[in-house]
Design a protein around this motif. Sequence first.
Motif, PDB file in Angstrom:
ATOM      1  N   VAL A  69     -10.351  -9.794 -13.574  1.00 25.74           N
ATOM      2  CA  VAL A  69     -11.163  -9.879 -14.451  1.00 25.74           C
ATOM      3  C   VAL A  69     -11.532 -11.799 -14.550  1.00 25.74           C
ATOM      4  CG1 VAL A  69     -12.259  -9.957 -17.559  1.00 25.74           C
ATOM      5  CG2 VAL A  69     -11.027  -8.408 -16.029  1.00 25.74           C
ATOM      6  N   PHE A  70     -10.773 -12.472 -15.056  1.00 23.59           N
ATOM      7  CA  PHE A  70     -11.414 -13.495 -15.828  1.00 23.59           C
ATOM      8  C   PHE A  70     -10.903 -14.378 -14.246  1.00 23.59           C
ATOM      9  CE2 PHE A  70      -9.628 -12.293 -19.963  1.00 23.59           C
ATOM     10  CZ  PHE A  70     -10.346 -12.453 -20.888  1.00 23.59           C
ATOM     11  N   GLY A  71     -10.582 -14.540 -13.252  1.00 21.34           N
ATOM     12  CA  GLY A  71     -10.704 -15.183 -11.749  1.00 21.34           C
ATOM     13  C   GLY A  71     -12.137 -15.090 -11.306  1.00 21.34           C
ATOM     14  N   PHE A  72     -11.474 -13.557 -10.955  1.00 21.32           N
ATOM     15  CA  PHE A  72     -13.085 -13.399  -9.603  1.00 21.32           C
ATOM     16  C   PHE A  72     -14.213 -12.721 -10.325  1.00 21.32           C
ATOM     17  CE2 PHE A  72      -8.622 -13.695  -7.904  1.00 21.32           C
ATOM     18  CZ  PHE A  72      -8.731 -14.097  -6.486  1.00 21.32           C
ATOM     19  N   LEU A  73     -14.269 -11.915 -11.589  1.00 19.61           N
ATOM     20  CA  LEU A  73     -15.040 -11.176 -11.907  1.00 19.61           C
ATOM     21  C   LEU A  73     -16.510 -12.313 -12.677  1.00 19.61           C
ATOM     22  CD1 LEU A  73     -14.331  -8.085 -12.870  1.00 19.61           C
ATOM     23  CD2 LEU A  73     -15.573  -8.590 -10.736  1.00 19.61           C
ATOM     24  N   ILE A  74     -15.361 -12.644 -14.484  1.00 17.72           N
ATOM     25  CA  ILE A  74     -15.893 -14.156 -15.016  1.00 17.72           C
ATOM     26  C   ILE A  74     -16.544 -14.942 -14.169  1.00 17.72           C
ATOM     27  CG2 ILE A  74     -16.160 -15.168 -17.220  1.00 17.72           C
ATOM     28  CD1 ILE A  74     -15.161 -12.468 -18.287  1.00 17.72           C
ATOM     29  N   GLY A  75     -15.393 -15.403 -13.718  1.00  9.97           N
ATOM     30  CA  GLY A  75     -15.398 -16.994 -12.074  1.00  9.97           C
ATOM     31  C   GLY A  75     -15.374 -17.722 -13.698  1.00  9.97           C
ATOM     32  N   ASP A  76     -13.791 -18.144 -14.605  1.00 20.15           N
ATOM     33  CA  ASP A  76     -13.871 -19.130 -14.936  1.00 20.15           C
ATOM     34  C   ASP A  76     -13.528 -20.020 -14.044  1.00 20.15           C
ATOM     35  OD1 ASP A  76     -13.515 -20.618 -17.855  1.00 20.15           O
ATOM     36  OD2 ASP A  76     -11.615 -19.849 -18.243  1.00 20.15           O
ATOM     37  N   PRO A  77     -13.959 -21.426 -14.268  1.00 26.85           N
ATOM     38  CA  PRO A  77     -13.479 -22.099 -13.645  1.00 26.85           C
ATOM     39  C   PRO A  77     -11.697 -23.017 -13.952  1.00 26.85           C
ATOM     40  CG  PRO A  77     -15.289 -23.394 -15.120  1.00 26.85           C
ATOM     41  CD  PRO A  77     -14.746 -21.993 -14.976  1.00 26.85           C
ATOM     42  N   LEU A  85      -2.612 -14.694 -10.048  1.00 29.22           N
ATOM     43  CA  LEU A  85      -1.964 -13.468  -8.677  1.00 29.22           C
ATOM     44  C   LEU A  85      -1.026 -13.177  -7.976  1.00 29.22           C
ATOM     45  CD1 LEU A  85      -3.034 -11.150  -7.275  1.00 29.22           C
ATOM     46  CD2 LEU A  85      -4.568 -12.832  -5.674  1.00 29.22           C
ATOM     47  N   ALA A  86      -0.243 -14.725  -8.083  1.00 25.43           N
ATOM     48  CA  ALA A  86       0.891 -15.261  -6.999  1.00 25.43           C
ATOM     49  C   ALA A  86       2.029 -14.774  -8.352  1.00 25.43           C
ATOM     50  CB  ALA A  86       1.242 -16.772  -7.238  1.00 25.43           C
ATOM     51  N   PHE A  87       1.503 -14.893  -9.723  1.00 23.09           N
ATOM     52  CA  PHE A  87       2.972 -14.278 -10.687  1.00 23.09           C
ATOM     53  C   PHE A  87       2.568 -12.296 -10.871  1.00 23.09           C
ATOM     54  CE2 PHE A  87       3.944 -12.794 -15.268  1.00 23.09           C
ATOM     55  CZ  PHE A  87       5.165 -13.643 -14.671  1.00 23.09           C
ATOM     56  N   SER A  88       1.850 -11.812 -10.954  1.00 26.53           N
ATOM     57  CA  SER A  88       1.516 -10.335 -10.381  1.00 26.53           C
ATOM     58  C   SER A  88       2.215 -10.547  -9.126  1.00 26.53           C
ATOM     59  CB  SER A  88       0.615 -10.079 -11.135  1.00 26.53           C
ATOM     60  OG  SER A  88      -0.543 -10.484 -12.039  1.00 26.53           O
ATOM     61  N   VAL A  89       2.190 -10.601  -7.902  1.00 30.00           N
ATOM     62  CA  VAL A  89       2.301 -10.402  -7.228  1.00 30.00           C
ATOM     63  C   VAL A  89       3.821 -10.044  -6.709  1.00 30.00           C
ATOM     64  CG1 VAL A  89       2.816 -10.864  -4.621  1.00 30.00           C
ATOM     65  CG2 VAL A  89       0.535 -10.369  -6.244  1.00 30.00           C
ATOM     66  N   GLY A  90       4.679 -11.037  -7.584  1.00 31.36           N
ATOM     67  CA  GLY A  90       6.091 -11.739  -7.967  1.00 31.36           C
ATOM     68  C   GLY A  90       6.400 -10.583  -8.319  1.00 31.36           C
ATOM     69  N   ALA A  91       6.047 -10.079  -9.783  1.00 31.06           N
ATOM     70  CA  ALA A  91       6.344  -9.475 -10.960  1.00 31.06           C
ATOM     71  C   ALA A  91       6.827  -8.214  -9.836  1.00 31.06           C
ATOM     72  CB  ALA A  91       5.990  -9.727 -11.775  1.00 31.06           C
ATOM     73  N   ASP A  92       6.036  -7.853  -9.289  1.00 31.58           N
ATOM     74  CA  ASP A  92       6.296  -6.473  -8.830  1.00 31.58           C
ATOM     75  C   ASP A  92       6.507  -6.561  -7.650  1.00 31.58           C
ATOM     76  OD1 ASP A  92       3.917  -5.214 -10.352  1.00 31.58           O
ATOM     77  OD2 ASP A  92       2.401  -5.266  -9.089  1.00 31.58           O
ATOM     78  N   ALA A  93       7.019  -6.811  -6.385  1.00 30.79           N
ATOM     79  CA  ALA A  93       7.056  -7.653  -5.392  1.00 30.79           C
ATOM     80  C   ALA A  93       8.413  -7.277  -6.158  1.00 30.79           C
ATOM     81  CB  ALA A  93       7.420  -8.862  -4.471  1.00 30.79           C
ATOM     82  N   LEU A  94       9.559  -7.635  -7.096  1.00 30.49           N
ATOM     83  CA  LEU A  94      10.784  -7.164  -7.081  1.00 30.49           C
ATOM     84  C   LEU A  94      11.317  -6.810  -7.209  1.00 30.49           C
ATOM     85  CD1 LEU A  94      10.964 -10.139 -10.458  1.00 30.49           C
ATOM     86  CD2 LEU A  94      12.579  -9.765  -8.005  1.00 30.49           C
ATOM     87  N   LEU A  95      10.323  -5.132  -7.845  1.00 28.50           N
ATOM     88  CA  LEU A  95      10.878  -4.258  -7.576  1.00 28.50           C
ATOM     89  C   LEU A  95      10.790  -3.301  -6.721  1.00 28.50           C
ATOM     90  CD1 LEU A  95       7.970  -2.976 -10.336  1.00 28.50           C
ATOM     91  CD2 LEU A  95      10.457  -3.401 -10.752  1.00 28.50           C
ATOM     92  N   ALA A  96      10.536  -4.215  -5.315  1.00 28.85           N
ATOM     93  CA  ALA A  96      11.033  -3.263  -4.397  1.00 28.85           C
ATOM     94  C   ALA A  96      12.510  -4.022  -3.691  1.00 28.85           C
ATOM     95  CB  ALA A  96      10.670  -3.997  -3.353  1.00 28.85           C
ATOM     96  N   ILE A  97      13.271  -4.887  -4.271  1.00 25.07           N
ATOM     97  CA  ILE A  97      14.169  -5.228  -4.111  1.00 25.07           C
ATOM     98  C   ILE A  97      15.253  -4.025  -4.810  1.00 25.07           C
ATOM     99  CG2 ILE A  97      16.127  -6.999  -4.401  1.00 25.07           C
ATOM    100  CD1 ILE A  97      13.962  -9.199  -5.164  1.00 25.07           C
ATOM    101  N   PRO A  98      15.646  -3.509  -3.503  1.00 21.85           N
ATOM    102  CA  PRO A  98      16.200  -2.214  -4.212  1.00 21.85           C
ATOM    103  C   PRO A  98      17.774  -2.430  -4.874  1.00 21.85           C
ATOM    104  CG  PRO A  98      16.930  -3.010  -1.693  1.00 21.85           C
ATOM    105  CD  PRO A  98      15.916  -3.660  -2.052  1.00 21.85           C
ATOM    106  N   GLY A  99      18.654  -1.903  -6.073  1.00 23.15           N
ATOM    107  CA  GLY A  99      19.266  -2.236  -7.083  1.00 23.15           C
ATOM    108  C   GLY A  99      20.810  -1.800  -5.846  1.00 23.15           C
ATOM    109  N   PRO A 100      21.699  -1.890  -6.785  1.00 19.85           N
ATOM    110  CA  PRO A 100      23.247  -1.834  -6.437  1.00 19.85           C
ATOM    111  C   PRO A 100      22.807  -0.734  -6.327  1.00 19.85           C
ATOM    112  CG  PRO A 100      23.248  -2.517  -8.998  1.00 19.85           C
ATOM    113  CD  PRO A 100      22.136  -2.236  -8.242  1.00 19.85           C
ATOM    114  N   ASP A 101      23.206   0.613  -6.979  1.00 20.83           N
ATOM    115  CA  ASP A 101      22.745   1.967  -6.573  1.00 20.83           C
ATOM    116  C   ASP A 101      21.852   2.394  -4.854  1.00 20.83           C
ATOM    117  OD1 ASP A 101      21.004   1.776  -7.685  1.00 20.83           O
ATOM    118  OD2 ASP A 101      21.381   3.167  -8.560  1.00 20.83           O
ATOM    119  N   GLU A 102      21.220   1.822  -4.437  1.00 19.22           N
ATOM    120  CA  GLU A 102      20.038   1.701  -3.838  1.00 19.22           C
ATOM    121  C   GLU A 102      20.049   1.483  -2.365  1.00 19.22           C
ATOM    122  OE1 GLU A 102      16.348   1.277  -5.580  1.00 19.22           O
ATOM    123  OE2 GLU A 102      16.776   1.433  -6.778  1.00 19.22           O
TER     124      GLU A 102
END
Length: 111
Positions: A69-77, A85-102
């Motif tokens: 919304v703010f970065g691409f649609l509204i385009g606030d400089p 975007l890197a923070f959001s992708v990183g937070a979701d990428a942490l879920l891809a790391i298998p846990g100790p029981d997986e």
Amino acid sequence: MDHFNIGRSRSVTVPTHRIPIALRLLEISLFVGWQVVRLACCALLVLMEPFLRATFVPIGFLGFLVTLVFGFLIGDPRFPRWGMLAFSVGADALLAIPGPDEPLHDLAAQP
């Protein structure tokens, strides 16, 4: 060191000094203490994993929506779109790391 001849061809070396029992007990107690600390840290991480997974999903999703919304649609400089975007992708990428029981890859689940 003393050398004792056993038979004709071999000699056995006997050390004349031994580690004092206090140092040996200190070494054992430090080792046991370290194992207790490691076990407590592992237990804490295993108990925190479901809560962290439950918080990283909404944080990543909401961060992605705010970035759209703010970065691409509204385009606030002044909006840090690539950092968010890197923070959001990183937070979701942490879920891809298998846990100790997986397992890293489950070969039995593949057809």
